[in-house]
Design an enzyme around this catalytic site. Structure first.
Site, PDB file in Angstrom:
ATOM      1  N   HIS A 152      -7.082   2.302   1.461  1.00  0.00           N
ATOM      2  CA  HIS A 152      -6.688   1.504   2.375  1.00  0.00           C
ATOM      3  C   HIS A 152      -6.781   1.896   3.769  1.00  0.00           C
ATOM      4  O   HIS A 152      -6.658   0.889   4.564  1.00  0.00           O
ATOM      5  CB  HIS A 152      -5.138   1.377   2.155  1.00  0.00           C
ATOM      6  CG  HIS A 152      -4.327   2.513   2.035  1.00  0.00           C
ATOM      7  ND1 HIS A 152      -4.259   3.419   3.025  1.00  0.00           N
ATOM      8  CD2 HIS A 152      -3.584   2.938   0.845  1.00  0.00           C
ATOM      9  CE1 HIS A 152      -3.554   4.434   2.651  1.00  0.00           C
ATOM     10  NE2 HIS A 152      -2.902   4.364   1.580  1.00  0.00           N
ATOM     11  N   GLU A 181       0.995  -1.231  -0.068  1.00  0.00           N
ATOM     12  CA  GLU A 181       0.139   0.091   0.126  1.00  0.00           C
ATOM     13  C   GLU A 181       1.071   1.289   0.076  1.00  0.00           C
ATOM     14  O   GLU A 181       2.003   1.196   0.558  1.00  0.00           O
ATOM     15  CB  GLU A 181      -0.972  -0.001   1.263  1.00  0.00           C
ATOM     16  CG  GLU A 181      -1.918  -1.118   1.245  1.00  0.00           C
ATOM     17  CD  GLU A 181      -3.052  -1.270   0.172  1.00  0.00           C
ATOM     18  OE1 GLU A 181      -2.994  -0.258  -0.390  1.00  0.00           O
ATOM     19  OE2 GLU A 181      -3.261  -2.454  -0.076  1.00  0.00           O
ATOM     20  N   ASP A 208      -4.655  -8.706   1.365  1.00  0.00           N
ATOM     21  CA  ASP A 208      -4.609  -8.721  -0.017  1.00  0.00           C
ATOM     22  C   ASP A 208      -3.496 -10.064  -0.281  1.00  0.00           C
ATOM     23  O   ASP A 208      -3.953 -10.784  -1.431  1.00  0.00           O
ATOM     24  CB  ASP A 208      -4.353  -7.501  -0.707  1.00  0.00           C
ATOM     25  CG  ASP A 208      -5.670  -6.700  -0.622  1.00  0.00           C
ATOM     26  OD1 ASP A 208      -6.668  -6.977  -0.100  1.00  0.00           O
ATOM     27  OD2 ASP A 208      -5.540  -5.631  -1.355  1.00  0.00           O
TER      28      ASP A 208
END
Length: 245
Positions: A57, A9, A157
């Site tokens: 996020h 991220e 993820d």
């Protein structure tokens, strides 16, 4: 064979504009089996996280304030991934950010010197041409539960992508299988048994208000970064959805 499924991220979309990695998540596979080993780290960036990215996020500047900076975690991270085949969805994005971070601190190696890379997005596009191949779409296609994924997160993820990758590259290929001793790769696929069409009851999930809000915020960010050329804001163009990070 050792593989590491990886996701990041970031503060924004472009490392060339000084954006940083703020989270790395990795899951280890050996011979196509999860080992239970993971690597997960939040990282304090050199700049503030953009609001559009936070909407995707949920990682705030306040949360990252006491986290280590990239130079402090580099050696541990490189040690974890060294020699592995990295499995990444839309690999150019993550590899570009990692290489940019390594360059900034004067690290002598780049990802290509450390690992091989497998782009699961390219694999999915080859296997399912013309279809949506983002992570959520692949989870729906392969029956993988990602209902706990309210926001993007690097470790979550990467865990989901590990399941997707195994299905994509030799896992279950039909919802109904009859095992008759003729296994496919990794013993996962038997002989396919057909059912008539009226046996299927397929649900079509719809995005809720929060998901739509996050989607619209990310499209606005894409439009800004592309100089107003975001095709998804110019009407329904068909084809694949953008790969969100």
């Amino acid at each position: 064979m050792r593989q590491v499924v990886l996701d990041t991220e970031t503060t924004g979309l472009e490392p060339s504009e000084g954006h940083n990695i703020i989270e790395i998540g990795c899951v280890e596979l050996t011979n196509r089996r999860l080992t239970g080993r993971t690597y997960h780290q939040y990282i304090k960036p050199n700049r503030e996280v953009e609001e559009e990215a936070i909407s995707v996020h949920g990682i705030t500047n306040e949360f990252l304030e006491d986290k280590p900076k990239f130079p402090e975690i580099t050696e541990e991270f490189i040690e974890f991934i060294r020699g592995a085949d990295l499995v990444i969805h839309n690999a150019a994005f993550d590899v570009g950010f990692i290489d940019a971070e390594l360059e900034r601190i004067g690290y002598p190696e780049r990802i290509a010197d450390i690992c091989t890379v497998t782009d699961s997005l390219l694999l999915a596009r080859k296997k399912h041409p013309g279809q949506k191949n983002n992570l959520d779409a692949l989870c729906r296609r392969y029956g993988i539960d990602n209902s706990h994924r309210e926001l993007h997160g690097a470790l979550l993820d990467s865990e989901i992508l590990a399941d997707v990758y195994l299905m994509l590259t030799g896992g279950q290929t039909s919802l109904i299988l009859a095992h008759e001793g003729e296994d496919g790769e990794d013993g996962a696929v038997g002989r396919i048994r057909r059912l008539e069409g009226d046996h299927w009851e397929l649900s079509v999930p719809r995005a809720d208000a929060d998901e739509m809000k996050a989607h619209e915020a990310f499209l606005a960010l894409l439009d800004k970064k592309s100089g107003g050329e975001c095709v998804w804001l110019k009407g329904d163009q068909g084809g694949e959805e953008p790969e969100l990070h």
